[in-house]
Design a protein around this motif. Structure first.
Motif, PDB file in Angstrom:
ATOM      1  N   ARG A 282       0.842  -1.188   0.000  1.00 38.02           N
ATOM      2  CA  ARG A 282       0.000   0.000   0.000  1.00 38.02           C
ATOM      3  C   ARG A 282       0.884   1.247   0.000  1.00 38.02           C
ATOM      4  N   HIS A 283       0.295   2.339  -0.462  1.00 37.88           N
ATOM      5  CA  HIS A 283       0.990   3.628  -0.362  1.00 37.88           C
ATOM      6  C   HIS A 283       0.447   4.380   0.846  1.00 37.88           C
ATOM      7  N   GLY A 284       1.130   5.440   1.234  1.00 36.70           N
ATOM      8  CA  GLY A 284       0.797   6.155   2.458  1.00 36.70           C
ATOM      9  C   GLY A 284      -0.625   6.665   2.512  1.00 36.70           C
ATOM     10  N   TYR A 285      -1.110   7.221   1.412  1.00 39.25           N
ATOM     11  CA  TYR A 285      -2.478   7.743   1.385  1.00 39.25           C
ATOM     12  C   TYR A 285      -3.475   6.625   1.687  1.00 39.25           C
ATOM     13  N   ASP A 286      -3.266   5.477   1.065  1.00 41.30           N
ATOM     14  CA  ASP A 286      -4.157   4.335   1.271  1.00 41.30           C
ATOM     15  C   ASP A 286      -4.073   3.836   2.720  1.00 41.30           C
ATOM     16  N   LEU A 287      -2.873   3.823   3.287  1.00 42.17           N
ATOM     17  CA  LEU A 287      -2.709   3.385   4.684  1.00 42.17           C
ATOM     18  C   LEU A 287      -3.470   4.308   5.635  1.00 42.17           C
ATOM     19  N   LYS A 288      -3.376   5.603   5.404  1.00 44.28           N
ATOM     20  CA  LYS A 288      -4.078   6.561   6.259  1.00 44.28           C
ATOM     21  C   LYS A 288      -5.588   6.335   6.153  1.00 44.28           C
TER      22      LYS A 288
ATOM     23  N   VAL B  90       1.964   9.291   9.071  1.00 47.61           N
ATOM     24  CA  VAL B  90       2.010   8.054   8.286  1.00 47.61           C
ATOM     25  C   VAL B  90       3.349   7.954   7.570  1.00 47.61           C
ATOM     26  N   TYR B  91       3.730   9.009   6.870  1.00 45.58           N
ATOM     27  CA  TYR B  91       4.963   8.956   6.080  1.00 45.58           C
ATOM     28  C   TYR B  91       6.205   8.897   6.970  1.00 45.58           C
TER      29      TYR B  91
ATOM     30  N   ARG C 147       3.226   7.988  -6.235  1.00 42.90           N
ATOM     31  CA  ARG C 147       3.046   7.457  -4.881  1.00 42.90           C
ATOM     32  C   ARG C 147       3.937   6.244  -4.701  1.00 42.90           C
ATOM     33  N   THR C 148       4.584   6.202  -3.565  1.00 41.13           N
ATOM     34  CA  THR C 148       5.462   5.078  -3.246  1.00 41.13           C
ATOM     35  C   THR C 148       4.649   4.017  -2.512  1.00 41.13           C
ATOM     36  N   ARG C 149       4.729   2.791  -2.984  1.00 40.87           N
ATOM     37  CA  ARG C 149       4.073   1.655  -2.335  1.00 40.87           C
ATOM     38  C   ARG C 149       5.073   0.997  -1.391  1.00 40.87           C
ATOM     39  N   TYR C 150       4.570   0.540  -0.265  1.00 41.57           N
ATOM     40  CA  TYR C 150       5.395  -0.144   0.730  1.00 41.57           C
ATOM     41  C   TYR C 150       4.823  -1.528   0.970  1.00 41.57           C
ATOM     42  N   ARG C 151       5.683  -2.425   1.415  1.00 44.45           N
ATOM     43  CA  ARG C 151       5.229  -3.760   1.829  1.00 44.45           C
ATOM     44  C   ARG C 151       5.995  -4.150   3.086  1.00 44.45           C
TER      45      ARG C 151
END
Length: 177
Positions: free
Chosen positions: A16-22, A40-41, A66-70
């Motif tokens: 997910r990217h930060g916006y989606d996580l928030k 979040v970031y 947007r950067t995605r993280y896992r």
């Protein structure tokens, strides 16, 4: 509540990217304080620094990149460890309401009036939470969060009633010390 672990848990469901996580945090924990994007970031950067998450790529979708993280394997282990940890009961028995009652006695205030006002504030919040949990379409996370808060507010109300009944004795003990 551990923002670090909540974000790891949300990442465990998939990148997910930060916006989606928030957004997901605010949906999954509706009665919690909403997360600020900066928080979040900043938390994501720390998770990457600590090897608990990693960058999974970037996407633009016609907007800003947007950067995605896992979550990493170390992140999953940390999340499992944290989720299995027993949350300690509150270590201290004093609280702000009790402190204000005692200070009110010390300064010759009116602790009974304070308790009545505090009770009214608690009752108002309980009405708000009851409306939230009984609203059409309220999801189970919302209902459970509201129930948790209502239970704690109810315990506070019972304590306030007991304290109000004992104000004469408490005042005598505080004044004697």
């Amino acid at each position: 509540m551990s923002t670090r672990h909540i974000l790891l848990g949300l990442l465990a469901a998939g990148p997910r990217h930060g916006y989606d996580l928030k957004r997901r945090h605010d949906e999954r924990f509706p009665e919690a304080r909403p997360l600020a994007y900066g928080q979040v970031y900043q938390t994501l950067q720390r998770l990457v620094r600590d090897g608990l998450a990693e960058v999974d790529g970037t996407e633009a979708d016609g907007g800003p990149e947007r950067t995605r993280y896992r979550v990493t394997d170390d992140g999953r282990r940390e999340l499992e460890r944290w989720a299995a940890e027993i949350a300690p009961p509150a270590p201290f028995v004093a609280n702000e309401i009790f402190a204000k009652v005692v200070v009110s006695i010390l300064v010759a205030g009116d602790p009974a009036a304070y308790l009545r006002a505090q009770r009214a504030a608690h009752m108002s919040r309980m009405r708000e939470l009851t409306a939230v949990k009984t609203a059409p379409g309220a999801g189970l996370p919302t209902v459970l969060s509201a129930d948790y808060a209502l239970t704690h507010l109810d315990a506070d109300l019972r304590w306030m009633t007991t304290t109000a009944d004992r104000l004469t004795s408490l005042t005598a003990e505080v004044d004697a010390a």
